[in-house]
Design a protein around this motif. Sequence first.
Motif, short mmCIF file in Angstrom:
data_model
loop_
_atom_site.label_atom_id
_atom_site.label_comp_id
_atom_site.label_asym_id
_atom_site.label_seq_id
_atom_site.Cartn_x
_atom_site.Cartn_y
_atom_site.Cartn_z
N THR A 22 0.81 -1.22 0.00
CA THR A 22 0.00 0.00 0.00
C THR A 22 0.84 1.27 0.00
O THR A 22 0.36 2.33 -0.40
CB THR A 22 -0.94 0.02 1.22
N GLU A 23 2.09 1.19 0.46
CA GLU A 23 2.94 2.38 0.50
C GLU A 23 3.56 2.69 -0.86
O GLU A 23 3.51 3.82 -1.34
CB GLU A 23 4.03 2.20 1.56
N SER A 24 4.13 1.67 -1.50
CA SER A 24 4.80 1.89 -2.78
C SER A 24 3.87 1.73 -3.98
O SER A 24 4.14 2.22 -5.07
CB SER A 24 5.96 0.91 -2.94
N GLY A 25 2.76 1.00 -3.76
CA GLY A 25 1.85 0.70 -4.85
C GLY A 25 2.26 -0.50 -5.68
O GLY A 25 1.58 -0.87 -6.63
N GLU A 26 3.40 -1.11 -5.33
CA GLU A 26 3.87 -2.26 -6.10
C GLU A 26 2.95 -3.48 -5.90
O GLU A 26 2.47 -3.72 -4.79
CB GLU A 26 5.30 -2.62 -5.69
N THR A 27 2.78 -4.22 -6.99
CA THR A 27 1.88 -5.37 -6.97
C THR A 27 2.53 -6.56 -7.67
O THR A 27 3.15 -6.40 -8.71
CB THR A 27 0.54 -5.02 -7.68
N ALA A 28 2.37 -7.73 -7.07
CA ALA A 28 2.91 -8.96 -7.66
C ALA A 28 1.83 -10.04 -7.66
O ALA A 28 0.97 -10.09 -6.77
CB ALA A 28 4.13 -9.44 -6.88
N ILE A 29 1.90 -10.90 -8.64
CA ILE A 29 0.99 -12.04 -8.76
C ILE A 29 1.80 -13.31 -8.53
O ILE A 29 2.95 -13.40 -8.97
CB ILE A 29 0.35 -12.09 -10.16
N VAL A 30 1.22 -14.27 -7.83
CA VAL A 30 1.85 -15.58 -7.68
C VAL A 30 1.04 -16.60 -8.48
O VAL A 30 -0.11 -16.89 -8.14
CB VAL A 30 1.94 -16.02 -6.20
N ASP A 31 1.64 -17.09 -9.55
CA ASP A 31 1.01 -18.02 -10.49
C ASP A 31 -0.17 -17.36 -11.21
O ASP A 31 -0.80 -16.43 -10.70
CB ASP A 31 0.60 -19.32 -9.82
#
Length: 255
Positions: A22-31
């Motif tokens: 929530t701070e950086s806005g970075e998002t990752a998906i796992v599979d």
Amino acid sequence: MSLKVEQFMCRSDNFGVILHDTESGETAIVDAPEENAIRAVLERTGWSPTLLLVTHHHPDHVAANLALKERYGLTIVGPRAEAAKIPGLDRSVSEGDTIEFAGRTVEVIETPGHTSGHVSYHIPQEKLAFAGDTLFALGCGRLFEEGPAVMLRSMKKLAALPPETVVYCGHEYTLSNARFAVTVEPDNEELKARAGRIEAIREEGKATLPTTIADELATNPFLRWNAAGVRATLGMQDASEEEVFAEIRRRKDNF
């Protein structure tokens, strides 16, 4: 805590997982089991992924790789030993490698067994692990590409993570796993209580995951190869760990 973990159903029984800082806005998906289910979460939340972590090459874990890469321009990371089988792979990783995500270090743990190159991802700072199809709640993956000795080593690696580690797995198999587990260790009171809770959770249509390493150590037969009750039920008091593990897997395959 600035890291959110969104878990949701894909296909018939796959789990999708998205991480968002929530701070950086970075998002990752796992599979990436299914494009539409993943996109629905991203559109609802407004998150934009830059990273896709792949555990193994099976189609129900990589089906949406190329579509997601084309739409979001994300970087796809996956196991080096399966690099040729993973669509759109940008970076291959193996045991001991690390990935940086939103100021956190993601550790790569090789966990072959279900497939020859399967990896799991561990974020020590958050006490999180993503085990794909190696470790399930009350179960483990089928041994499609390697034998019991290889999977046993992988399970030992995951069992050695801190007990409080929260584990996300690839499938909602817990109810079937629970019904099998009590046949292997019928006198485990903690297991019987957990099986009852799982029955209720599934009756309500809710997810049984995530789990924790502590819960699995206490109740998962595939991590309890040295438990006296398990060995007594199998009649394998003096057998090796590998022999006990292999027999549990054989029984589950025929359950």
